[in-house]
Design a protein around this motif. Structure first.
Motif, PDB file in Angstrom:
ATOM      1  N   LEU A  29       0.825  -1.204   0.000  1.00  0.00           N
ATOM      2  CA  LEU A  29       0.000   0.000   0.000  1.00  0.00           C
ATOM      3  C   LEU A  29       0.860   1.255   0.000  1.00  0.00           C
ATOM      4  N   SER A  30       1.943   1.254   0.754  1.00  0.00           N
ATOM      5  CA  SER A  30       2.790   2.444   0.837  1.00  0.00           C
ATOM      6  C   SER A  30       3.506   2.739  -0.476  1.00  0.00           C
ATOM      7  N   SER A  31       3.700   1.719  -1.308  1.00  0.00           N
ATOM      8  CA  SER A  31       4.273   1.941  -2.640  1.00  0.00           C
ATOM      9  C   SER A  31       3.212   2.303  -3.666  1.00  0.00           C
ATOM     10  N   PHE A  32       2.036   1.702  -3.523  1.00  0.00           N
ATOM     11  CA  PHE A  32       0.963   1.894  -4.498  1.00  0.00           C
ATOM     12  C   PHE A  32       0.500   3.344  -4.553  1.00  0.00           C
ATOM     13  N   CYS A  33       0.424   3.988  -3.407  1.00  0.00           N
ATOM     14  CA  CYS A  33      -0.033   5.380  -3.378  1.00  0.00           C
ATOM     15  C   CYS A  33       0.833   6.145  -2.393  1.00  0.00           C
ATOM     16  N   ARG A  34       1.713   6.986  -2.925  1.00  0.00           N
ATOM     17  CA  ARG A  34       2.665   7.724  -2.115  1.00  0.00           C
ATOM     18  C   ARG A  34       2.442   9.223  -2.248  1.00  0.00           C
ATOM     19  N   PRO A  35       2.628   9.969  -1.161  1.00  0.00           N
ATOM     20  CA  PRO A  35       2.572  11.422  -1.275  1.00  0.00           C
ATOM     21  C   PRO A  35       3.821  11.957  -1.957  1.00  0.00           C
ATOM     22  N   LYS A  36       3.661  13.041  -2.698  1.00  0.00           N
ATOM     23  CA  LYS A  36       4.831  13.739  -3.202  1.00  0.00           C
ATOM     24  C   LYS A  36       5.564  14.367  -2.022  1.00  0.00           C
ATOM     25  N   ARG A  37       6.770  14.809  -2.256  1.00  0.00           N
ATOM     26  CA  ARG A  37       7.667  15.211  -1.170  1.00  0.00           C
ATOM     27  C   ARG A  37       7.016  16.170  -0.164  1.00  0.00           C
ATOM     28  N   ASP A  38       6.311  17.191  -0.636  1.00  0.00           N
ATOM     29  CA  ASP A  38       5.795  18.223   0.269  1.00  0.00           C
ATOM     30  C   ASP A  38       4.286  18.142   0.482  1.00  0.00           C
ATOM     31  N   TRP A  55       6.748   6.051   3.890  1.00  0.00           N
ATOM     32  CA  TRP A  55       6.707   7.233   3.026  1.00  0.00           C
ATOM     33  C   TRP A  55       7.926   8.115   3.305  1.00  0.00           C
ATOM     34  N   HIS A  56       8.250   8.301   4.572  1.00  0.00           N
ATOM     35  CA  HIS A  56       9.460   9.072   4.915  1.00  0.00           C
ATOM     36  C   HIS A  56      10.688   8.423   4.301  1.00  0.00           C
ATOM     37  N   ASP A  57      10.786   7.102   4.398  1.00  0.00           N
ATOM     38  CA  ASP A  57      11.938   6.378   3.852  1.00  0.00           C
ATOM     39  C   ASP A  57      12.057   6.580   2.349  1.00  0.00           C
ATOM     40  N   LEU A  58      10.912   6.826   1.694  1.00  0.00           N
ATOM     41  CA  LEU A  58      10.908   7.024   0.245  1.00  0.00           C
ATOM     42  C   LEU A  58      10.977   8.496  -0.149  1.00  0.00           C
ATOM     43  N   GLY A  59      11.130   9.394   0.849  1.00  0.00           N
ATOM     44  CA  GLY A  59      11.390  10.792   0.513  1.00  0.00           C
ATOM     45  C   GLY A  59      10.331  11.800   0.903  1.00  0.00           C
ATOM     46  N   HIS A  60       9.235  11.371   1.507  1.00  0.00           N
ATOM     47  CA  HIS A  60       8.196  12.326   1.892  1.00  0.00           C
ATOM     48  C   HIS A  60       8.655  13.172   3.070  1.00  0.00           C
ATOM     49  N   LEU A 149     -11.064  14.553   5.672  1.00  0.00           N
ATOM     50  CA  LEU A 149      -9.716  15.113   5.678  1.00  0.00           C
ATOM     51  C   LEU A 149      -9.297  15.694   4.335  1.00  0.00           C
ATOM     52  N   LEU A 150      -9.718  15.058   3.256  1.00  0.00           N
ATOM     53  CA  LEU A 150      -9.147  15.365   1.941  1.00  0.00           C
ATOM     54  C   LEU A 150      -9.692  16.653   1.336  1.00  0.00           C
ATOM     55  N   ARG A 151      -8.816  17.372   0.691  1.00  0.00           N
ATOM     56  CA  ARG A 151      -9.224  18.486  -0.150  1.00  0.00           C
ATOM     57  C   ARG A 151      -9.881  17.947  -1.410  1.00  0.00           C
ATOM     58  N   TYR A 152     -10.540  18.808  -2.167  1.00  0.00           N
ATOM     59  CA  TYR A 152     -11.094  18.412  -3.457  1.00  0.00           C
ATOM     60  C   TYR A 152      -9.936  17.997  -4.371  1.00  0.00           C
ATOM     61  N   GLY A 153     -10.023  16.804  -4.926  1.00  0.00           N
ATOM     62  CA  GLY A 153      -8.944  16.279  -5.760  1.00  0.00           C
ATOM     63  C   GLY A 153      -7.941  15.445  -4.978  1.00  0.00           C
ATOM     64  N   GLY A 154      -8.086  15.384  -3.641  1.00  0.00           N
ATOM     65  CA  GLY A 154      -7.200  14.560  -2.830  1.00  0.00           C
ATOM     66  C   GLY A 154      -7.448  13.076  -3.053  1.00  0.00           C
ATOM     67  N   ARG A 155      -6.476  12.249  -2.674  1.00  0.00           N
ATOM     68  CA  ARG A 155      -6.545  10.812  -2.942  1.00  0.00           C
ATOM     69  C   ARG A 155      -6.683  10.010  -1.654  1.00  0.00           C
ATOM     70  N   PHE A 156      -7.439   8.925  -1.759  1.00  0.00           N
ATOM     71  CA  PHE A 156      -7.578   7.984  -0.654  1.00  0.00           C
ATOM     72  C   PHE A 156      -7.207   6.602  -1.158  1.00  0.00           C
ATOM     73  N   ALA A 157      -6.280   5.944  -0.465  1.00  0.00           N
ATOM     74  CA  ALA A 157      -5.834   4.614  -0.866  1.00  0.00           C
ATOM     75  C   ALA A 157      -6.088   3.636   0.272  1.00  0.00           C
ATOM     76  N   LEU A 158      -6.470   2.437  -0.102  1.00  0.00           N
ATOM     77  CA  LEU A 158      -6.685   1.389   0.899  1.00  0.00           C
ATOM     78  C   LEU A 158      -6.465   0.031   0.263  1.00  0.00           C
ATOM     79  N   CYS A 159      -6.339  -0.982   1.110  1.00  0.00           N
ATOM     80  CA  CYS A 159      -6.235  -2.348   0.640  1.00  0.00           C
ATOM     81  C   CYS A 159      -7.345  -3.167   1.291  1.00  0.00           C
ATOM     82  N   GLY A 160      -7.693  -4.285   0.665  1.00  0.00           N
ATOM     83  CA  GLY A 160      -8.773  -5.103   1.196  1.00  0.00           C
ATOM     84  C   GLY A 160      -8.807  -6.470   0.555  1.00  0.00           C
ATOM     85  N   ARG A 161      -9.671  -7.324   1.072  1.00  0.00           N
ATOM     86  CA  ARG A 161      -9.850  -8.663   0.528  1.00  0.00           C
ATOM     87  C   ARG A 161     -10.734  -8.608  -0.715  1.00  0.00           C
ATOM     88  N   PRO A 162     -10.440  -9.412  -1.735  1.00  0.00           N
ATOM     89  CA  PRO A 162     -11.218  -9.383  -2.972  1.00  0.00           C
ATOM     90  C   PRO A 162     -12.712  -9.607  -2.767  1.00  0.00           C
TER      91      PRO A 162
END
Length: 229
Positions: A29-38, A55-60, A149-162
């Motif tokens: 999940l942390s790779s599938f949807c990552r925040p940009k740096r700032d 996310w921090h480890d990947l540069g956020h 929480l999200l602004r208009y255009g913000g993204r929400f990512a999650l994982c789940g069982r099929p």
């Protein structure tokens, strides 16, 4: 606090306990949807804070709120942030059902690895039961928190069982979080999917894109540090 250390690829230390660990789901999940740096981000049902820390480890480096119901999980993350010298991640011990009720809709990304199970016998360990079975947090609770929480255009990512994919897509759409990206996780190419990853966009137009399957079998790699939205 009795805990162990895990070190991510780029050196970030994660502190885990018997009750608060992480697995492949969180890494995917942390790779599938990552925040940009700032960008501002929220890690919901944070546990030991693995999404925020990876996310921090990947540069956020933008503001990151890590919301966890159990105080022990927040304490583990606080200690990990201190060890890593991290200041932009803020552990929050709170029930996400009441979190951010009056907060401005300003986050760019929210992500959640929610409890998967609605039936069956829960673990006798209350912390493990809360992490795996819907009780203190349902899929709807997590999605509604993200929508607040999200602004208009913000993204929400999650994982789940099929088995809950149709329910998840309908729920997200109904809350104004339009499903935009979907990936299935399999052990081998011909295996049945064991997990799905979904990214939705607040206020987005209909149009769902299927990403290539992610393979977790031996030698498959499982997740890609260079992946992201």
């Amino acid at each position: 606090m009795d805990c162990e250390r895990e070190t991510l690829q780029n050196g970030t230390v994660v502190l885990i306990s018997k009750a608060h660990r992480f697995g492949t789901d969180a890494m995917l999940l942390s790779s599938f949807c990552r925040p940009k740096r700032d960008e501002s981000a929220a890690d919901l049902c944070s546990g030991c804070g693995i999404l925020a820390l990876r996310w921090h480890d990947l540069g956020h480096r933008g503001r990151c709120e890590a919301v966890e119901l159990c105080a022990e999980g927040s304490e583990l993350l606080s200690a990990a942030c201190a060890q890593n010298g991290i200041r932009h991640i803020h552990p929050v011990t709170a029930d996400l059902r009441g979190f951010a009720q009056d907060a401005p809709q300003s986050f760019d990304l929210a992500a959640c690895n929610p409890p998967y199970f609605t039936a069956g016998r829960p673990s006798p360990d209350p912390v493990r039961a809360a992490a795996r079975h819907e009780g203190s947090c349902t899929l709807r609770d997590a999605a509604e928190c993200a929508a607040r929480l999200l602004r208009y255009g913000g993204r929400f990512a999650l994982c789940g069982r099929p088995q809950r994919l149709a329910e998840t897509l309908c729920l997200l759409h109904g809350l104004g979080l339009e499903p935009k990206r979907l990936a299935l996780v399999k052990k081998e190419p011909r295996s049945l999917p064991a997990l799905f990853l979904c990214e939705a966009k607040k206020g987005g137009r209909p149009g769902l894109k299927f990403e290539p399957d992610l393979l977790t079998g031996e030698g498959a790699g499982g997740y890609d540090d260079t992946a992201g939205s």
